[in-house]
Design a protein around this motif. Structure first.
Motif, PDB file in Angstrom:
ATOM      1  N   ASP A 206       0.874  -1.132   0.012  1.00  0.00           N
ATOM      2  CA  ASP A 206       0.095  -0.017  -0.164  1.00  0.00           C
ATOM      3  C   ASP A 206       0.883   1.260  -0.032  1.00  0.00           C
ATOM      4  O   ASP A 206       1.396   1.628   1.148  1.00  0.00           O
ATOM      5  CB  ASP A 206      -1.028  -0.032   1.225  1.00  0.00           C
ATOM      6  N   PRO A 207       1.208   1.769  -1.106  1.00  0.00           N
ATOM      7  CA  PRO A 207       2.044   2.853  -1.226  1.00  0.00           C
ATOM      8  C   PRO A 207       1.723   4.069  -0.477  1.00  0.00           C
ATOM      9  O   PRO A 207       2.448   5.140  -0.261  1.00  0.00           O
ATOM     10  CB  PRO A 207       2.367   2.990  -2.915  1.00  0.00           C
ATOM     11  N   SER A 208       0.335   4.195  -0.120  1.00  0.00           N
ATOM     12  CA  SER A 208      -0.256   5.365   0.394  1.00  0.00           C
ATOM     13  C   SER A 208       0.094   5.123   1.977  1.00  0.00           C
ATOM     14  O   SER A 208      -0.092   6.071   2.757  1.00  0.00           O
ATOM     15  CB  SER A 208      -1.574   5.661   0.157  1.00  0.00           C
ATOM     16  N   SER A 209       0.373   4.081   2.460  1.00  0.00           N
ATOM     17  CA  SER A 209       0.475   3.727   3.985  1.00  0.00           C
ATOM     18  C   SER A 209       1.986   4.217   4.553  1.00  0.00           C
ATOM     19  O   SER A 209       3.121   3.883   4.180  1.00  0.00           O
ATOM     20  CB  SER A 209       0.187   2.243   4.236  1.00  0.00           C
ATOM     21  N   ALA A 210       1.949   5.047   5.706  1.00  0.00           N
ATOM     22  CA  ALA A 210       3.155   5.440   6.178  1.00  0.00           C
ATOM     23  C   ALA A 210       4.237   4.328   6.800  1.00  0.00           C
ATOM     24  O   ALA A 210       5.368   4.222   6.631  1.00  0.00           O
ATOM     25  CB  ALA A 210       3.030   6.305   7.304  1.00  0.00           C
ATOM     26  N   LYS A 211       3.344   3.165   7.225  1.00  0.00           N
ATOM     27  CA  LYS A 211       4.011   1.745   7.770  1.00  0.00           C
ATOM     28  C   LYS A 211       4.471   0.937   6.537  1.00  0.00           C
ATOM     29  O   LYS A 211       5.818   0.766   6.646  1.00  0.00           O
ATOM     30  CB  LYS A 211       2.937   1.046   8.530  1.00  0.00           C
ATOM     31  N   ILE A 213       5.880   2.223   3.793  1.00  0.00           N
ATOM     32  CA  ILE A 213       6.900   3.376   3.204  1.00  0.00           C
ATOM     33  C   ILE A 213       8.270   2.900   4.114  1.00  0.00           C
ATOM     34  O   ILE A 213       9.193   2.961   3.751  1.00  0.00           O
ATOM     35  CB  ILE A 213       6.399   4.607   3.001  1.00  0.00           C
ATOM     36  N   ILE A 214       7.947   2.999   5.551  1.00  0.00           N
ATOM     37  CA  ILE A 214       9.358   2.901   6.244  1.00  0.00           C
ATOM     38  C   ILE A 214       9.764   1.391   6.338  1.00  0.00           C
ATOM     39  O   ILE A 214      10.813   0.992   6.396  1.00  0.00           O
ATOM     40  CB  ILE A 214       8.360   3.356   7.702  1.00  0.00           C
ATOM     41  N   LEU A 215       8.685   0.465   6.101  1.00  0.00           N
ATOM     42  CA  LEU A 215       9.007  -1.057   6.108  1.00  0.00           C
ATOM     43  C   LEU A 215       9.801  -1.193   4.911  1.00  0.00           C
ATOM     44  O   LEU A 215      10.561  -2.115   4.677  1.00  0.00           O
ATOM     45  CB  LEU A 215       7.961  -2.055   6.146  1.00  0.00           C
ATOM     46  N   ASP A 216       9.335  -0.598   3.559  1.00  0.00           N
ATOM     47  CA  ASP A 216      10.341  -0.720   2.605  1.00  0.00           C
ATOM     48  C   ASP A 216      11.614  -0.055   2.479  1.00  0.00           C
ATOM     49  O   ASP A 216      12.478  -0.780   2.028  1.00  0.00           O
ATOM     50  CB  ASP A 216       9.417  -0.087   1.191  1.00  0.00           C
ATOM     51  N   LEU A 217      11.797   0.909   3.288  1.00  0.00           N
ATOM     52  CA  LEU A 217      13.050   1.595   3.566  1.00  0.00           C
ATOM     53  C   LEU A 217      13.906   0.560   4.641  1.00  0.00           C
ATOM     54  O   LEU A 217      15.141   0.255   4.255  1.00  0.00           O
ATOM     55  CB  LEU A 217      13.046   3.027   4.442  1.00  0.00           C
ATOM     56  N   ILE A 218      13.230   0.181   5.490  1.00  0.00           N
ATOM     57  CA  ILE A 218      13.741  -0.875   6.229  1.00  0.00           C
ATOM     58  C   ILE A 218      14.324  -2.224   5.337  1.00  0.00           C
ATOM     59  O   ILE A 218      15.538  -2.641   5.916  1.00  0.00           O
ATOM     60  CB  ILE A 218      12.896  -1.299   7.425  1.00  0.00           C
ATOM     61  N   SER A 219      13.540  -2.401   4.545  1.00  0.00           N
ATOM     62  CA  SER A 219      14.085  -3.668   3.879  1.00  0.00           C
ATOM     63  C   SER A 219      15.293  -3.538   3.079  1.00  0.00           C
ATOM     64  O   SER A 219      15.799  -4.530   2.904  1.00  0.00           O
ATOM     65  CB  SER A 219      12.944  -4.149   3.130  1.00  0.00           C
ATOM     66  N   PHE A 254      12.114 -12.329   5.791  1.00  0.00           N
ATOM     67  CA  PHE A 254      10.988 -13.341   5.692  1.00  0.00           C
ATOM     68  C   PHE A 254       9.749 -13.250   6.670  1.00  0.00           C
ATOM     69  O   PHE A 254       8.797 -13.730   6.516  1.00  0.00           O
ATOM     70  CB  PHE A 254      11.409 -14.705   5.719  1.00  0.00           C
ATOM     71  N   THR A 255      10.069 -12.064   7.407  1.00  0.00           N
ATOM     72  CA  THR A 255       8.776 -11.692   8.324  1.00  0.00           C
ATOM     73  C   THR A 255       7.912 -10.596   7.830  1.00  0.00           C
ATOM     74  O   THR A 255       6.649 -10.623   7.813  1.00  0.00           O
ATOM     75  CB  THR A 255       9.254 -11.507   9.848  1.00  0.00           C
ATOM     76  N   ILE A 256       8.765  -9.631   7.262  1.00  0.00           N
ATOM     77  CA  ILE A 256       8.039  -8.211   7.051  1.00  0.00           C
ATOM     78  C   ILE A 256       7.662  -8.375   5.467  1.00  0.00           C
ATOM     79  O   ILE A 256       7.053  -7.335   5.110  1.00  0.00           O
ATOM     80  CB  ILE A 256       8.758  -6.994   7.635  1.00  0.00           C
ATOM     81  N   CYS A 257       8.399  -8.734   4.532  1.00  0.00           N
ATOM     82  CA  CYS A 257       8.441  -8.360   3.267  1.00  0.00           C
ATOM     83  C   CYS A 257       7.247  -9.182   2.695  1.00  0.00           C
ATOM     84  O   CYS A 257       7.071 -10.452   2.802  1.00  0.00           O
ATOM     85  CB  CYS A 257       9.911  -8.970   2.467  1.00  0.00           C
ATOM     86  N   PRO A 258       6.567  -8.615   1.676  1.00  0.00           N
ATOM     87  CA  PRO A 258       5.518  -9.264   1.032  1.00  0.00           C
ATOM     88  C   PRO A 258       5.910 -10.429   0.005  1.00  0.00           C
ATOM     89  O   PRO A 258       5.240 -11.510  -0.148  1.00  0.00           O
ATOM     90  CB  PRO A 258       4.754  -8.029   0.248  1.00  0.00           C
ATOM     91  N   SER A 259       7.220 -10.242  -0.424  1.00  0.00           N
ATOM     92  CA  SER A 259       7.558 -11.082  -1.173  1.00  0.00           C
ATOM     93  C   SER A 259       8.899 -11.367  -1.069  1.00  0.00           C
ATOM     94  O   SER A 259       9.857 -11.072  -1.783  1.00  0.00           O
ATOM     95  CB  SER A 259       7.593 -10.996  -2.834  1.00  0.00           C
TER      96      SER A 259
END
Length: 408
Positions: A206-211, A213-219, A254-259
């Motif tokens: 969900d590109p509009s979700s702040a969570k 976005i930050i999880l993507d940066l963390i990844s 493997f816990t937080i990433c969608p793929s």
């Protein structure tokens, strides 16, 4: 007389620590109460004894577990002599927890996490304690920062809300995966941050979700750690410290990433490019880079096998739920219709059960094929099997590095 009394208490420490291992629950209880009393007098043995007693959190006797928790509260959380009714200031509780984990070994950390998790579930630890720990994690350096993030991770195992929000994830990114970690090769803090991320729910795209976005940066930072981008190729100790951080980073992916399978491929391709694509002499490669690559290759293969099994279990549960729903619908239809159609309804249910069993068998076959062929057989492991065999064989002592051999 006061000195003699103190010396007597300290000399009794060894005896009471032995009593902790007694098969008699009353001996264990009396030993725990001794260490609580020792805390009232400010004796060092109170902390060391209670720390050793935390292994009893895994006891089969509930009364011993409760006694250990009570001792933990009175030694580390509550004001001495108040029987746990009056808590220490938040700053002092946070400092006690930091001191507790700083010198703990792996088994002690597991016991500490179990005790702390139960206290968090019972809401005995004030929320402001974690605010203090977040502040320490953001401002401190080195061992203290790593310990603060580790305590936060332990508490989050019982209450994921401690880390599972956009605001706290941003704090975790800055404190545990930011520029300071990269510049100082602070692998302990990176490992603690990765452990904390394993308490977070998998991100929904969900590109509009702040969570999100930050999880993507963390990844992205986790990928950089797993690839060893920040490692010093001339420093064996740096790579040895990196292994634990890389392991937990892959677990977090493997816990937080969608793929996670796509992210894993990105990590492996990154290793491959660094090892084989950036050298003028293609016949040589850095020993430490190879060691890091083999370690990551093996761990990702293991995680992919586990991930495949998780997905197959989800499919089986969905098929089972679908079958139950159809059975209920069929049973309802038979009840509402005439008795002459009862045999027909039974046949339909039996046919549906047969189809469900067939579908489950097909799912298991596909999972086995993916595991044996796509991951191990002709997949990522097989691509590098010749190189692994050559390193393990160590012909002419070419690959004699202990770090490399252990990774392979």
């Amino acid at each position: 007389q006061a000195l003699a009394f103190t010396e007597l208490f300290e000399n009794s420490n060894a005896s009471f620590r032995t009593m902790l291992m007694s098969s008699n629950s009353s001996d264990v209880t009396e030993a725990l109460r001794f260490f609580v009393r020792a805390k009232h007098f400010g004796l060092p043995c109170a902390v060391t004894g209670t720390k050793k007693a935390l292994a009893l959190m895994w006891s089969n006797e509930a009364n011993i577990q409760e006694e250990v928790l009570r001792a933990f509260i009175e030694v580390f959380v509550a004001e001495p002599g108040t029987e746990g009714k009056e808590l220490l200031p938040e700053n002092q509780i946070a400092q006690n927890l930091l001191d507790l984990v700083r010198e703990a070994n792996v088994s002690e950390l597991a016991s500490i996490e179990e005790a702390l998790g139960r206290l968090v579930k019972k809401e005995i630890i004030p929320p402001d304690v974690f605010s203090v720990l977040w502040a320490i994690a953001s401002q401190a350096r080195g061992e203290l920062r790593a310990s603060a993030v580790l305590v936060i991770s332990m508490a989050a195992s019982a209450d994921p809300n401690i880390v599972d929000s956009a605001y706290r994830l941003q704090n975790l990114y800055d404190a545990g995966l930011g520029d300071h970690i990269e510049e100082n090769h602070d692998w302990k803090t990176a490992r603690s941050a990765a452990c904390a991320l394993q308490r977070v729910a998998r991100a929904k795209v969900d590109p509009s979700s702040a969570k999100y976005i930050i999880l993507d940066l963390i990844s992205e930072r986790l990928v950089a750690i797993a690839r060893g981008d920040w490692c010093d190729d001339a420093n064996v100790d740096d790579t040895n410290a990196w292994f634990c951080a890389a392991e937990q980073s892959i677990n977090a992916i493997f816990t937080i990433c969608p793929s996670p399978e796509k992210v894993s491929m990105e990590i492996l391709l990154g290793h491959q490019q660094v090892i084989f694509g950036c050298s003028d002499d293609s016949s040589t490669a850095s020993t430490l880079r190879l060691a890091r690559f083999f370690f990551v290759l093996g761990h990702i293969a293991l995680k992919l096998l586990m991930y495949t099994e998780v997905l197959s279990s989800s499919v089986r549960r969905a098929n089972a739920a679908k079958t139950v729903k159809k059975q209920e619908s069929a049973s309802t239809g038979v009840t509402e219709n005439s008795e002459s159609k009862e045999d027909e309804g039974d046949d339909a249910i039996e046919a549906e059960l047969g189809l469900a069993a067939q579908a489950e068998a097909e799912t298991e076959r596909k999972v086995a094929e993916i595991s044996e062929n796509e991951i191990v057989g002709r997949g990522i492991i097989s691509l590098f099997t010749p190189m692994l065999l050559r390193v393990v064989a160590n012909e002419n002592g070419t690959y004699s590095s202990p770090v490399l051999m252990q990774s392979a």
